[in-house]
Design a protein around this motif. Sequence first.
Motif, PDB file in Angstrom:
ATOM      1  N   PRO A  32       0.822  -1.207   0.000  1.00 35.84           N
ATOM      2  CA  PRO A  32       0.000   0.000   0.000  1.00 35.84           C
ATOM      3  C   PRO A  32       0.858   1.261   0.000  1.00 35.84           C
ATOM      4  O   PRO A  32       1.995   1.263   0.484  1.00 35.84           O
ATOM      5  CB  PRO A  32      -0.802  -0.113   1.300  1.00 35.84           C
ATOM      6  N   ASP A  33       0.294   2.328  -0.527  1.00 35.97           N
ATOM      7  CA  ASP A  33       0.998   3.612  -0.506  1.00 35.97           C
ATOM      8  C   ASP A  33       0.976   4.244   0.869  1.00 35.97           C
ATOM      9  O   ASP A  33       1.924   4.917   1.273  1.00 35.97           O
ATOM     10  CB  ASP A  33       0.367   4.569  -1.521  1.00 35.97           C
ATOM     11  N   GLY A  34      -0.112   4.064   1.600  1.00 30.44           N
ATOM     12  CA  GLY A  34      -0.232   4.660   2.927  1.00 30.44           C
ATOM     13  C   GLY A  34      -1.041   3.764   3.839  1.00 30.44           C
ATOM     14  O   GLY A  34      -1.746   2.861   3.386  1.00 30.44           O
ATOM     15  N   TYR A  35      -0.921   4.013   5.131  1.00 32.84           N
ATOM     16  CA  TYR A  35      -1.687   3.236   6.099  1.00 32.84           C
ATOM     17  C   TYR A  35      -1.693   3.977   7.429  1.00 32.84           C
ATOM     18  O   TYR A  35      -0.890   4.878   7.659  1.00 32.84           O
ATOM     19  CB  TYR A  35      -1.093   1.836   6.290  1.00 32.84           C
ATOM     20  N   ARG A  36      -2.599   3.581   8.296  1.00 34.99           N
ATOM     21  CA  ARG A  36      -2.700   4.212   9.600  1.00 34.99           C
ATOM     22  C   ARG A  36      -1.557   3.742  10.485  1.00 34.99           C
ATOM     23  O   ARG A  36      -1.261   2.562  10.582  1.00 34.99           O
ATOM     24  CB  ARG A  36      -4.031   3.879  10.243  1.00 34.99           C
ATOM     25  N   SER A  89     -11.119   8.546  -1.284  1.00 38.60           N
ATOM     26  CA  SER A  89     -10.778   9.851  -0.723  1.00 38.60           C
ATOM     27  C   SER A  89     -10.423  10.861  -1.807  1.00 38.60           C
ATOM     28  O   SER A  89      -9.919  10.502  -2.877  1.00 38.60           O
ATOM     29  CB  SER A  89      -9.588   9.728   0.238  1.00 38.60           C
ATOM     30  N   GLU A  90     -10.666  12.129  -1.499  1.00 33.09           N
ATOM     31  CA  GLU A  90     -10.243  13.227  -2.357  1.00 33.09           C
ATOM     32  C   GLU A  90      -8.739  13.498  -2.233  1.00 33.09           C
ATOM     33  O   GLU A  90      -8.206  14.333  -2.956  1.00 33.09           O
ATOM     34  CB  GLU A  90     -11.014  14.495  -2.001  1.00 33.09           C
ATOM     35  N   ASN A  91      -8.076  12.779  -1.322  1.00 37.96           N
ATOM     36  CA  ASN A  91      -6.660  13.009  -1.043  1.00 37.96           C
ATOM     37  C   ASN A  91      -5.823  11.788  -1.378  1.00 37.96           C
ATOM     38  O   ASN A  91      -6.317  10.662  -1.357  1.00 37.96           O
ATOM     39  CB  ASN A  91      -6.461  13.351   0.442  1.00 37.96           C
ATOM     40  N   ALA A  92      -4.544  11.999  -1.658  1.00 32.39           N
ATOM     41  CA  ALA A  92      -3.554  10.918  -1.765  1.00 32.39           C
ATOM     42  C   ALA A  92      -2.774  10.860  -0.457  1.00 32.39           C
ATOM     43  O   ALA A  92      -2.555  11.885   0.189  1.00 32.39           O
ATOM     44  CB  ALA A  92      -2.618  11.170  -2.936  1.00 32.39           C
ATOM     45  N   TYR A  93      -2.359   9.660  -0.067  1.00 34.52           N
ATOM     46  CA  TYR A  93      -1.636   9.479   1.191  1.00 34.52           C
ATOM     47  C   TYR A  93      -0.431   8.575   0.949  1.00 34.52           C
ATOM     48  O   TYR A  93      -0.502   7.616   0.181  1.00 34.52           O
ATOM     49  CB  TYR A  93      -2.529   8.827   2.245  1.00 34.52           C
ATOM     50  N   THR A  94       0.665   8.858   1.656  1.00 33.53           N
ATOM     51  CA  THR A  94       1.892   8.077   1.513  1.00 33.53           C
ATOM     52  C   THR A  94       2.490   7.823   2.886  1.00 33.53           C
ATOM     53  O   THR A  94       2.597   8.740   3.705  1.00 33.53           O
ATOM     54  CB  THR A  94       2.918   8.824   0.640  1.00 33.53           C
ATOM     55  N   GLY A  95       2.894   6.572   3.134  1.00 29.52           N
ATOM     56  CA  GLY A  95       3.576   6.225   4.370  1.00 29.52           C
ATOM     57  C   GLY A  95       2.634   6.119   5.557  1.00 29.52           C
ATOM     58  O   GLY A  95       1.413   6.173   5.433  1.00 29.52           O
TER      59      GLY A  95
END
Length: 206
Positions: A32-36, A89-95
């Motif tokens: 995955p590109d991002g995660y909690r 989501s309207e956003n991209a997330y990384t890390g």
Amino acid sequence: MTGEDYFTSLGLIGGATGMKPILSMPTVLSAPDGYRDGTAVTTTDSVVKQTPGADCWLNWNFLDSGSTSYSKVLCLGYGIGDYFGITVSENAYTGAQTAVYYLDVYSWIGDGRLFSNDGTTWVNFATDSTYAPNNNLVTNPIIGLAIYLETDQVQKTFIKTGSGSWVQIWSTTDSANGSAGYKSVGYYGHLTTKRVVAPVMAWGVV
């Protein structure tokens, strides 16, 4: 398994829709590109495993999401876990994310709830648990979830259980996130280990 024939038959992708693949993992999943933050993520072939968290997500960003927002998207994925859900989501997330994460979304939870988030407030604006398999407990079989969104306030949700066909649950017109376009798809779980299983797919048009 990717559902392309079904969603093409509904006129959501293919033909003159202009919808093109913006995320394509039919058999093997990338990390995955991002995660909690605080939840370990392990990627093995067709499965991404995420250890428990009170509210844990992992996400993949769409093609060119750093500079591109999509006005229409169809996203689908398979998985298992308590309250397994698909969220766009309207956003991209990384890390690893430590605080505000996965806002400005529509979130389709497999126990029969559809949420919006406008960046601040979560609203459960549609509920129907009559088709949900045993409240989506972790002991259930893998399920498929799909969501179609348009920025001009259209939301459609679908579910697939076992070897059955995709079934449409809602077609709604919530207005919470009706303008900005979409950049990523995430998968939600609650308290128990979650597994996201290929295929994970998305189509979109700018």
